[in-house]
Enzyme design. Structure first.
Site, PDB file in Angstrom:
ATOM      1  N   GLU A 138     -16.203 -38.031  26.945  1.00 44.15           N
ATOM      2  CA  GLU A 138     -16.581 -38.140  28.365  1.00 44.15           C
ATOM      3  C   GLU A 138     -17.980 -38.742  28.425  1.00 44.15           C
ATOM      4  O   GLU A 138     -18.853 -38.356  27.642  1.00 44.15           O
ATOM      5  CB  GLU A 138     -16.555 -36.760  29.027  1.00 44.15           C
ATOM      6  CG  GLU A 138     -16.997 -36.730  30.478  1.00 44.15           C
ATOM      7  CD  GLU A 138     -16.108 -37.580  31.367  1.00 44.15           C
ATOM      8  OE1 GLU A 138     -16.647 -38.525  31.975  1.00 44.15           O
ATOM      9  OE2 GLU A 138     -14.887 -37.314  31.450  1.00 44.15           O
ATOM     10  N   ASP A 146      -8.572 -42.758  36.186  1.00 42.99           N
ATOM     11  CA  ASP A 146      -8.738 -43.421  37.478  1.00 42.99           C
ATOM     12  C   ASP A 146      -7.621 -44.438  37.688  1.00 42.99           C
ATOM     13  O   ASP A 146      -7.359 -45.263  36.811  1.00 42.99           O
ATOM     14  CB  ASP A 146     -10.092 -44.113  37.550  1.00 42.99           C
ATOM     15  CG  ASP A 146     -11.215 -43.155  37.899  1.00 42.99           C
ATOM     16  OD1 ASP A 146     -10.937 -41.952  38.064  1.00 42.99           O
ATOM     17  OD2 ASP A 146     -12.365 -43.606  38.016  1.00 42.99           O
TER      18      ASP A 146
END
Length: 265
Positions: free
Chosen positions: A120, A170
Site C-alpha cells: 500500500e 479502483d
C-alpha cells in the site's frame, strides 16, 4: 482501493486530475513515452496508485513510529529472504492495495498459519494497519509502502507466492480511463509468474464492467485457470466490509474471481 475506507483520500475514483498516472490500486504509469501496449515499457508504465494527500492520525503516526521498524519492509531492488523476515517458513500471500487494512488484519487473524505481505502506498492506510497489528497482536503481516508493480518486479521471486489478493481496486469507470485499471494483461502475466503452481489469485470488485474485464483478462492468461464457471462465490476468508454491506443493501453487485496457476503437465 480496498473498501475498508471507500475514499480515505477524499478524492472520488475518477475525479482526480485526468492527467494523473493512476489510482489507489490501479493504472498506467506515465513515462513520457507513447502509449503503446506492445512496447516493453508498457508494463513499467502500469502503476498501482495515484498520489493522493491523506491525513495521518495521531494513533496512526504512533503505530508507524513504534511498529514500523518491525513490520514495514523498506522497498529494495533486491529480494529479501522472506523466511528470515517473518521468522519462519509458511505459505505466503501478497495483498495489493489493502486500503485501511481492516480486511487484511481480519484475514491474517483467522489464518495464523499463513504469512501476508501487504502493499500500500498511502501512509494513513499503512498506519491504520500497523495500529490493528498492535491491537490484535498479529505477527504474520509485513507491509511494503511502495508501488506494487516495482515490488513484484524486484522483491518477489518467481514461483514463490501461495496466493494473491486484489480486493476492490479502483475501477476507473469512465471509458477513457479504463487503460489505467490495474488488471491488464502485462500486469497479470507479471503477477502470475510470481505464483507457485497451484497457487491462487483472488480478485474482487463491485463494478460489473471491471468484473467483466477481469474475467476476460484473467481467462486469457495461459498460465491461469478459473476455479469457477465464471464468477466465484465469495470465499469465507474474505470479510464483507461495511461499505460492501451497504452496497449490497442498495442492490449493488459484488463479483469475486478466483483463479489458480496451472501445474506443469
Amino acid at each position: 482501493m480496498n473498501h475498508d475506507d471507500p475514499n480515505a483520500s477524499g478524492v472520488p475514483h475518477d475525479d482526480a486530475n485526468d492527467a494523473a498516472p493512476a489510482s489507489a490500486s490501479d493504472a498506467a504509469r506515465a513515462t513520457g513515452h507513447a502509449d503503446d501496449e506492445s512496447s516493453p515499457l508498457h508494463l513499467r508504465r502500469i502503476r498501482s496508485f495515484v498520489t493522493r494527500a491523506g491525513r495521518v492520525s495521531t494513533g496512526q503516526r504512533r503505530a508507524i513510529d513504534e511498529l514500523g521498524p518491525r513490520f514495514v519492509v523498506p522497498y529494495d531492488n533486491a529480494q529479501p529472504d522472506w523466511d528470515t523476515v517473518f521468522g519462519r517458513r509458511a505459505p505466503r500471500v501478497l495483498e495489493i492495495g489493502f486500503g485501511m487494512g481492516a480486511s487484511t488484519a481480519e484475514i491474517a487473524a483467522h489464518r495464523p498459519g499463513d504469512d501476508f505481505i501487504g502493499v500500500e502506498v498511502h501512509e494513513p492506510g499503512v498506519g491504520a494497519l500497523l495500529k490493528l497489528i498492535g491491537e490484535q497482536q498479529l505477527s504474520n503481516i509485513r507491509i511494503i509502502q511502495h508501488d506494487a508493480v516495482e515490488v513484484l518486479e524486484h522483491m518477489i521471486a518467481p514461483d514463490s507466492l501461495d496466493g494473491a489478493h486484489i480486493f476492490f481496486p479502483d475501477p476507473w469507470h469512465k471509458a477513457r480511463h479504463h487503460k489505467r485499471r490495474l488488471i491488464q494483461p502485462p500486469f497479470v502475466a507479471q503477477l502470475a509468474a510470481r505464483l507457485k503452481p497451484g497457487a491462487y489469485l483472488h480478485c474482487a470488485t463491485d463494478w460489473q464492467n471491471y468484473a467483466e474485464q477481469m474475467l476476460e483478462v484473467l481467462g486469457a492468461d495461459p498460465s491461469l485457470e478459473n476455479t469457477a464457471q465464471d464468477y466465484a462465490p465469495r470465499p469465507d476468508y474474505r470479510p464483507v466490509t461495511k461499505f460492501e454491506r451497504r452496497g449490497l443493501r442498495l442492490g449493488h453487485g459484488v463479483w469475486d474471481l478466483v483463479f489458480r496457476k496451472k501445474r506443469a503437465g
